[in-house]
Design an enzyme around this catalytic site. Structure first.
Site, short mmCIF file in Angstrom:
data_model
loop_
_atom_site.label_atom_id
_atom_site.label_comp_id
_atom_site.label_asym_id
_atom_site.label_seq_id
_atom_site.Cartn_x
_atom_site.Cartn_y
_atom_site.Cartn_z
N ALA A 97 92.89 52.64 32.80
CA ALA A 97 91.91 51.55 32.72
C ALA A 97 90.73 51.80 33.65
CB ALA A 97 92.58 50.24 33.09
N LYS A 98 90.94 52.65 34.65
CA LYS A 98 89.88 53.00 35.62
C LYS A 98 89.18 51.76 36.16
CE LYS A 98 89.51 57.68 33.84
NZ LYS A 98 90.35 57.66 32.64
#
Lengths: 278, 278
Positions: B95-96
């Site tokens: 998802a960073k």
């Protein structure tokens, strides 16, 4: 929405306020909790009450994702409502996304095509190809993190490059100008770093800046305008908690409206002071 | 899942493979398109076919978000399926994410409480308080971006600090060790930078590394193991497109299984070569 249209709205409404829809299921007024999709009902009332005083609206994705797919549904309903009822409001997805090129393309598809946002906040760490896919959409924007309002900003953003003496956030500002233009890029610069806005303006004189951190986080609106405003205003100042949680009673929306109007009145004066007329 | 349990799985399955579920609605086999939730059906078949050869599974959020709330629903169904059918698979939300502290808390709530992921990839730009809220969950992990596999990695990650001569990605590796431990933090280091793994290992000898970029992006598994493997393996090597799109026909799942098994066989040998027995 393009820069001309945004500036027109600012002049017309005498405001450069962005309302942050950090809508936390655990914090919204109790009387909404029994209803279907209380987050959307809350947002709708907040938007109706604040729209006359605001030019932008910024849901932060974390708050929606904490409710899973139902949260994304509340988000989509919120976006659709704004797009229909207030087409002149600049809609920002505060998502702080960024991935390798072919993946960022999918994020762009999500926020610009699937949802109708005008802008997405993006993170710079992965460099050019993580940001470029967002810049291929006409009249859509990225808002790149440069100097953030939190304490952790000090960990990496002030590293000085031994080659040219530039700080990391300055390098982000300078290098990223090759990726887009003041017509499709803005930067996040926290209000808690108001004195730094002077340096920021030396690097990006014409870009709009999204400024969080006024209010709950302690930044001063006057200082932000003093160091950050340019001839087309060039600022979107965000307030979240100070507006949306102004009251936790049944009258939350009218209190939110009053809080927004109060900031607008101050902004009206600041625009005047900087020679930006009606 | 804790580090012991992860290492047990690696020894048992003779694999440190992570399958990247970058499931793009526009790329999945045509025969699924008429069905309800084709993304979930695709994922389920891929998972069933590859589970014997993999220790981790990594949906990239961008692909799900491009389908809006229905995409998040496919994601939740995928996570629930893995949690139920394969409780020993380490589940990573690629998802960073990363935001100011009180907002990152909501992301942690989303991925660890609402969804049942074991780990989330996070971005370092905003520093300590953007990452710490994820580290308060027992047996949950963050995987911090250090040296990414894309071209844009060169834009900022190699800036050298004039104070101590450290490169930005080295500083991220070093400073972040004060935030967590090898029991709740991993790092992303791209396989396209395999020769750099040697330097990475000098800074973080004991942490697990999530290594994307083998296969479609051009990295070599052998090189990754040579420079990056430690006495508890310490590697999760991701492959996405090379496995999930191994065939676009009705037999896509069995081709995905064969592709995963082939990588597992190579990994088995590499584990042996490094003295990691059954």
């Amino acid at each position: 929405m393009n820069q001309d249209q945004l500036f027109e709205q600012i002049k017309k409404k005498r405001s450069f306020l962005c309302v942050g829809l950090d809508t936390d299921m655990k914090k919204i007024p109790g009387h909404l909790s029994g209803k279907a999709d209380p987050v959307f009902i809350f947002n709708k009332e907040i938007i109706d009450a604040t729209a006359p005083y605001t030019v932008a609206c910024k849901p932060n994705l974390a708050f929606y994702e904490s409710n899973g797919w139902e949260g994304w549904q509340s988000l989509e309903k919120t976006v659709n409502y704004v797009r229909t009822a207030y087409p002149d409001i600049f809609l920002i997805a505060d998502a702080k996304r960024g991935d390798i090129g072919n993946t960022s393309q999918l994020y762009a598809r999500a926020f610009f095509e699937k949802l109708g946002f005008d802008a997405v906040t993006t993170a710079p760490y992965m460099g050019e190809d993580s940001v470029k896919p967002f810049l291929t959409y006409p009249d859509k924007w990225i808002i790149l993190l440069a100097l953030t309002s939190n304490r952790g900003a000090a960990d990496f953003q002030f590293i000085r490059d031994e080659k040219d003496g530039e700080l990391l956030f300055e390098k982000v500002l300078r290098i990223s100008q090759d990726w887009g233009t003041p017509e499709n890029m803005m930067y996040v610069v926290g209000a808690t770093q108001a004195e730094k806005l002077k340096e920021v303006r030396q690097i990006v004189p014409d870009h709009f800046l999204l400024v969080p951190g006024v209010g709950a986080q302690g930044g001063s609106l006057k200082e932000v305008a003093r160091y950050g405003m340019n001839r087309r205003c060039g600022l979107l100042v965000n307030s979240s908690r100070g507006i949306i949680y102004a009251s936790s009673g049944k009258d939350f929306a009218s209190h939110a409206g009053s809080a927004a109007r109060q900031i607008r009145d101050e902004m009206d004066q600041l625009l005047d002071d900087h020679g930006i007329g009606k």
